[in-house]
Structures are given as structure tokens and as C-alpha cells.
Design a protein around this motif. Structure first.
Motif, PDB file in Angstrom:
ATOM      1  N   HIS A   1       0.823  -1.212   0.000  1.00  0.00           N
ATOM      2  CA  HIS A   1       0.000   0.000   0.000  1.00  0.00           C
ATOM      3  C   HIS A   1       0.859   1.265   0.000  1.00  0.00           C
TER       4      HIS A   1
ATOM      5  N   LYS B   1       1.007   4.029  -3.093  1.00  0.00           N
ATOM      6  CA  LYS B   1       0.819   5.456  -2.832  1.00  0.00           C
ATOM      7  C   LYS B   1       1.941   6.262  -3.474  1.00  0.00           C
ATOM      8  N   TYR B   2       3.174   5.832  -3.295  1.00  0.00           N
ATOM      9  CA  TYR B   2       4.296   6.534  -3.908  1.00  0.00           C
ATOM     10  C   TYR B   2       4.157   6.548  -5.436  1.00  0.00           C
TER      11      TYR B   2
ATOM     12  N   ASN C   1       1.430   6.256  -7.235  1.00  0.00           N
ATOM     13  CA  ASN C   1       0.331   7.147  -7.616  1.00  0.00           C
ATOM     14  C   ASN C   1       0.744   8.607  -7.476  1.00  0.00           C
ATOM     15  N   ASP C   2       1.504   8.918  -6.448  1.00  0.00           N
ATOM     16  CA  ASP C   2       1.958  10.296  -6.256  1.00  0.00           C
ATOM     17  C   ASP C   2       2.875  10.746  -7.389  1.00  0.00           C
TER      18      ASP C   2
END
Length: 155
Positions: free
Chosen positions: A10, A14-15, A17-18
């Protein structure tokens, strides 16, 4: 240099997607996102995360666009104003041609002009390029649905 670090799935997502959001937002070019300095910056900020390859970032952007495309069509269909389109031709360093299509309209609620990159049409250069661009562009617009075409044709 930092050692390779393992992150929970997860956190890695997140990284990733960022980074993709950062490129889409225009805060950094796709080319720069694959550069050594950007990778080192991310690794130092995240204690070892190694960012995606530029091909992967581009693939993710295309995947996101395919998800967002029907939402754009619904937005365009719901507008009470016409949509103006601009088309601009470019080439990369290898002289491969592509055309950027941008949609423009007025947001009547906010009383502001809005612009959005609608698509990038990749066509072969050479004789008859105008016809190939026109056909590819029309096929793209048809793919957005019949409710969008009248908005575009009225402008």
C-alpha cells in the motif's frame, strides 16, 4: 547511496500514484521523472523508494485516461456552453510527429475559462498527414459518445 528498502504494497502504490499525479499535474516532465536526480530526490525523501520507469508512468497515465474518458464525455455533454478545440502539431527529437488536442470552455458557475488536454494524436508524417490527423481526431471524438459531438460542432 541508500540501500534498497522494502515497503508494504500500500505504501509503494501510494508513492507510485503520487509520482504519476505529479507528472500529470505538469509539475515535472515525463522525461525528468526518469532522470537520475529526480530518482535520487525521491529515494532520499522516502528513505529508499525507487520510482517507476518512464514507460510505466506513461502506461499508467494512459490507463487513467481510459478511466477518465467517459467522465470527460459526461462532463462535456452536461455543459451549457460550446467547447472549442485547438490542435497543435509537434515532433519529438527523432522528428516523430504528434498532435496535441486541447478543449476549452467557460465554466458558467465559476465564471472562468477552463482548458484541458483532450488527447495526443500520434500520426505518421509525410504526404497526406492532414487527412490522417483528421480521421484519427474524428474517431477519437466519436469514441467519446454521440452526446459530445454536438457540443464540439457548435463551437
Amino acid at each position: 547511496m541508500l540501500k534498497s528498502v522494502s515497503f508494504p504494497d500500500h505504501v509503494t502504490r501510494k508513492y507510485e500514484n503520487d509520482v504519476v499525479d505529479f507528472v500529470i499535474g505538469g509539475d515535472i516532465s515525463l522525461r525528468a521523472a526518469g532522470g537520475k536526480r529526480f530518482k535520487e530526490l525521491l529515494q532520499s525523501l522516502t528513505n529508499g523508494y525507487s520510482p517507476l520507469l518512464t514507460r510505466t508512468i506513461l502506461r499508467r497515465i494512459v490507463e487513467l485516461y481510459l478511466i477518465v474518458r467517459p467522465l470527460l464525455a459526461a462532463l462535456f455533454s452536461s455543459l451549457t456552453v460550446a467547447i472549442s478545440l485547438t490542435l497543435d502539431g509537434w515532433s519529438n527529437r527523432n522528428l516523430k510527429g504528434f498532435y496535441v488536442v486541447t478543449a476549452h470552455w467557460i465554466d458558467t458557475v465559476m465564471a472562468k475559462s477552463k482548458s484541458l488536454l483532450l488527447t495526443i494524436i500520434d500520426v505518421a508524417s509525410g504526404r497526406g498527414v492532414g487527412v490522417r490527423v483528421t480521421k484519427a481526431f474524428f474517431e477519437h471524438l466519436k469514441g467519446m459518445g454521440l452526446n459530445v459531438l454536438p457540443k464540439l460542432l457548435m463551437s
